[in-house]
Write an enzyme that holds these catalytic residues in place. Structure first.
Site, PDB file in Angstrom:
ATOM      1  N   THR A   5       0.835  -1.196   0.000  1.00 32.70           N
ATOM      2  CA  THR A   5       0.000   0.000   0.000  1.00 32.70           C
ATOM      3  C   THR A   5       0.868   1.243   0.000  1.00 32.70           C
ATOM      4  OG1 THR A   5      -1.691  -1.185   1.252  1.00 32.70           O
ATOM      5  CG2 THR A   5      -1.858   1.211   1.227  1.00 32.70           C
ATOM      6  N   THR A  23      -3.407   0.206  -3.345  1.00 30.40           N
ATOM      7  CA  THR A  23      -2.855  -1.024  -2.796  1.00 30.40           C
ATOM      8  C   THR A  23      -2.959  -2.175  -3.779  1.00 30.40           C
ATOM      9  OG1 THR A  23      -2.790  -2.476  -0.857  1.00 30.40           O
ATOM     10  CG2 THR A  23      -4.973  -1.851  -1.664  1.00 30.40           C
ATOM     11  N   GLY A  93      -2.564  -0.852   6.109  1.00 31.11           N
ATOM     12  CA  GLY A  93      -3.535  -1.926   6.277  1.00 31.11           C
ATOM     13  C   GLY A  93      -4.658  -1.553   7.216  1.00 31.11           C
TER      14      GLY A  93
END
Length: 186
Positions: A5, A23, A93
């Site tokens: 990402t 991502t 994340g």
């Protein structure tokens, strides 16, 4: 650290702004490259692979036309006059939301410089123990949190958060020194 990402926050001289998080889920995504040179992502891991639980369909099941859950939170903040005030975002994340929220609280509520807000210790919870950033002031909160019956884990939290605040005649930026980000401009 979310290796697949990336995030970029940009404001140009004309006031156009971009907060973009992208991502492919993991370093090199699904590890499959198209003939035109694009890596395919492996975002299927953001779905629940069990289509049924307790004889009921799972909302986040793999199914045509569905989008996977995501924690990406590229954010543009506008003032009461609908003028751009801040641009914020991060890789990371499932921790992205807490990184962005921490930075927005610092900038909007505490009136901190964006670099100071970005550099604040990270903390949060992902439906489990309260997580505090190892090696930071946040570790001093552990006993007080445990006294309130929190289960506490001290972990690395190198967010990569970026923030830009738009002033009347200036832009002030901040980039997480925990990673390779840097705030630049002219």
């Amino acid at each position: 650290m979310e290796l697949g990402t990336s995030h970029i926050s940009v404001v140009d001289r004309d006031g156009n702004a971009l907060a973009m998080t992208t991502t492919i889920e993991d370093g090199f995504g699904a590890r499959i490259m198209t003939r035109s040179g694009f890596l395919l992502n492996n975002e299927l891991t953001d779905f629940n692979f069990a289509p049924m639980e307790e004889c009921k369909p799972v909302a986040n099941r793999v199914e045509a036309g569905k989008r996977p859950r995501s924690s990406m939170a590229p954010t543009l903040v506008f003032d009461a006059d609908n003028k751009l005030y801040a641009v914020v975002g991060a890789p990371g994340g499932s921790q992205i939301i807490t990184y962005v929220t921490k930075t927005l609280v610092g900038i909007l509520d505490w009136k901190l410089d964006p670099q100071v807000a970005v550099d604040l210790p990270n903390f949060g919870s992902r439906n489990g123990p309260t997580e505090i950033e190892a090696g930071t002031e946040a570790e001093t909160w552990k006993s007080a949190l445990e006294a309130m019956r929190h289960q506490v884990r001290s972990i690395e939290m190198n967010s990569g958060i970026q923030a830009i605040v738009v002033g009347p005649n200036s832009l002030t930026g901040g980039a997480d020194s925990r990673r390779e980000g840097v705030a630049i401009g002219n």
